[in-house]
Motif scaffolding. Structure first.
Motif, short mmCIF file in Angstrom:
data_model
loop_
_atom_site.label_atom_id
_atom_site.label_comp_id
_atom_site.label_asym_id
_atom_site.label_seq_id
_atom_site.Cartn_x
_atom_site.Cartn_y
_atom_site.Cartn_z
N GLY A 1 43.67 46.21 39.09
CA GLY A 1 42.79 45.06 38.97
C GLY A 1 41.91 45.08 37.72
N SER A 2 41.62 43.90 37.21
CA SER A 2 40.73 43.69 36.06
C SER A 2 41.24 44.31 34.77
CB SER A 2 39.30 44.20 36.36
OG SER A 2 38.75 43.51 37.46
N SER A 3 42.51 44.62 34.71
CA SER A 3 43.09 45.12 33.46
C SER A 3 43.38 43.94 32.53
CB SER A 3 44.39 45.88 33.73
OG SER A 3 44.14 47.04 34.48
N GLY B 1 41.17 48.28 35.56
CA GLY B 1 40.21 48.21 34.47
C GLY B 1 40.74 48.68 33.13
N ASN C 1 44.01 41.88 41.36
CA ASN C 1 43.03 40.83 41.10
C ASN C 1 42.52 40.83 39.67
OD1 ASN C 1 42.45 39.75 43.98
ND2 ASN C 1 42.32 41.96 44.18
N SER C 2 42.44 39.63 39.09
CA SER C 2 41.78 39.36 37.80
C SER C 2 42.44 40.02 36.61
CB SER C 2 40.30 39.78 37.87
OG SER C 2 39.62 39.07 38.88
N TYR D 1 43.13 35.29 40.82
CA TYR D 1 42.59 35.15 39.46
C TYR D 1 43.43 35.81 38.39
CZ TYR D 1 38.53 33.19 41.78
OH TYR D 1 37.71 32.39 42.55
N GLN E 1 44.47 40.02 33.33
CA GLN E 1 44.67 38.99 32.31
C GLN E 1 45.79 39.44 31.37
OE1 GLN E 1 42.31 36.06 32.58
NE2 GLN E 1 42.51 37.22 34.49
#
Length: 259
Positions: A148-150, A167, A130-131, A113, A133
């Motif tokens: 992840g998710s950053s 994050g 993961n994830s 993702y 953007q």
């Protein structure tokens, strides 16, 4: 090696031993290097240039049209180096008139993702978890790791061997060799463990830490800190990499240590 249930445009160029699984679509004006595996339900649009020994997992979309209102249909590319792994549902947009291309280097791992927008330049040996953007025009240098998710703001630069906590909201540039964490994103030390794993000596790591004491721990503004570093610390490849990165920053660098 190529499923009869995959659709491959006759104008696409596939190297030897390329494997394409069912329900994948490869458009024309695509080049794929030898020994690359492409899983099911992958879409590869015109302009993709994919290296050797890559692995592309189901659901990935490579070289899609940029999500940029200024895009006028100009020809552009996505260039992916050798030995790079692209996991499930990763999306990589092709370039715009700005750089004409989006680049991902060799030996990278893009986990599930991840989104890499138009005109980004990702170095080699980069891990993006993961994830994550990543907005347009971002530059990430070799050996960087993004947790992840950053979310990475457009035009941000991340230096080599930097490590960003999961994050994170990355609004400012992250200098090389550092760890970045907290909100707002700030200096969390030198990435010593990563540097040791990559063969940096204890002396070199100590030297990098001393450079960052001037920049982030001595209550100096950046201009004064750079002057003090050049006066008091010997010139090395690592010192000059840091100084050049700080001086060339257009968005400004992340904050110093916050208690």
């Amino acid at each position: 090696m190529i499923s009869t249930m995959a659709h491959i445009d006759p104008k696409a160029e596939l190297g030897s031993n390329v494997q394409v699984d069912p329900f994948t679509m490869i458009h024309g004006d695509v080049i794929i290097g030898e020994n690359t595996w492409i899983g099911s339900n992958v879409t590869i649009y015109p302009g993709a240039r994919i290296g050797k020994n890559c692995r592309i997992f189901p659901g990935a979309v490579i070289a899609g049209v940029p999500q940029d209102l200024k895009f006028q249909g100009e020809e552009s590319t996505v260039i992916i180096g050798d030995n790079t792994t692209i996991r499930e549902c990763v999306t990589i947009s092709r370039g715009t008139v700005d750089k004409q291309t989006t680049v991902v280097g060799s030996n990278c791992l893009l986990m599930a993702y991840v989104h890499i927008a138009h005109d980004c330049v990702i170095g080699s040996n980069v891990i993006i978890a993961n994830s994550v953007q990543i907005a347009g025009h971002v530059s990430i240098d070799d050996w960087a790791i993004i947790g992840g998710s950053s979310a990475v703001h457009q035009f941000v630069k991340v230096g080599m061997h930097a490590m960003i906590s999961g994050g994170s909201l990355v609004r400012k540039d992250v200098p090389p060799f550092t760890k970045a964490a907290r909100e707002p994103l700030s200096y969390a030390g030198v990435n010593s463990l990563g540097l040791r794993r990559r063969g940096f000596s204890s002396e070199t790591i100590s030297h990098i830490q001393e450079v960052y004491r001037y920049l982030f721990l001595n209550s100096l503004n950046n201009s004064r800190a750079l002057e003090e570093i050049e006066i008091n610390l010997p010139a090395t490849k690592e010192r000059d990499e840091i100084l050049n990165f700080i001086r060339s920053s257009e968005r400004g660098v992340m904050k110093g240590y916050i208690n």
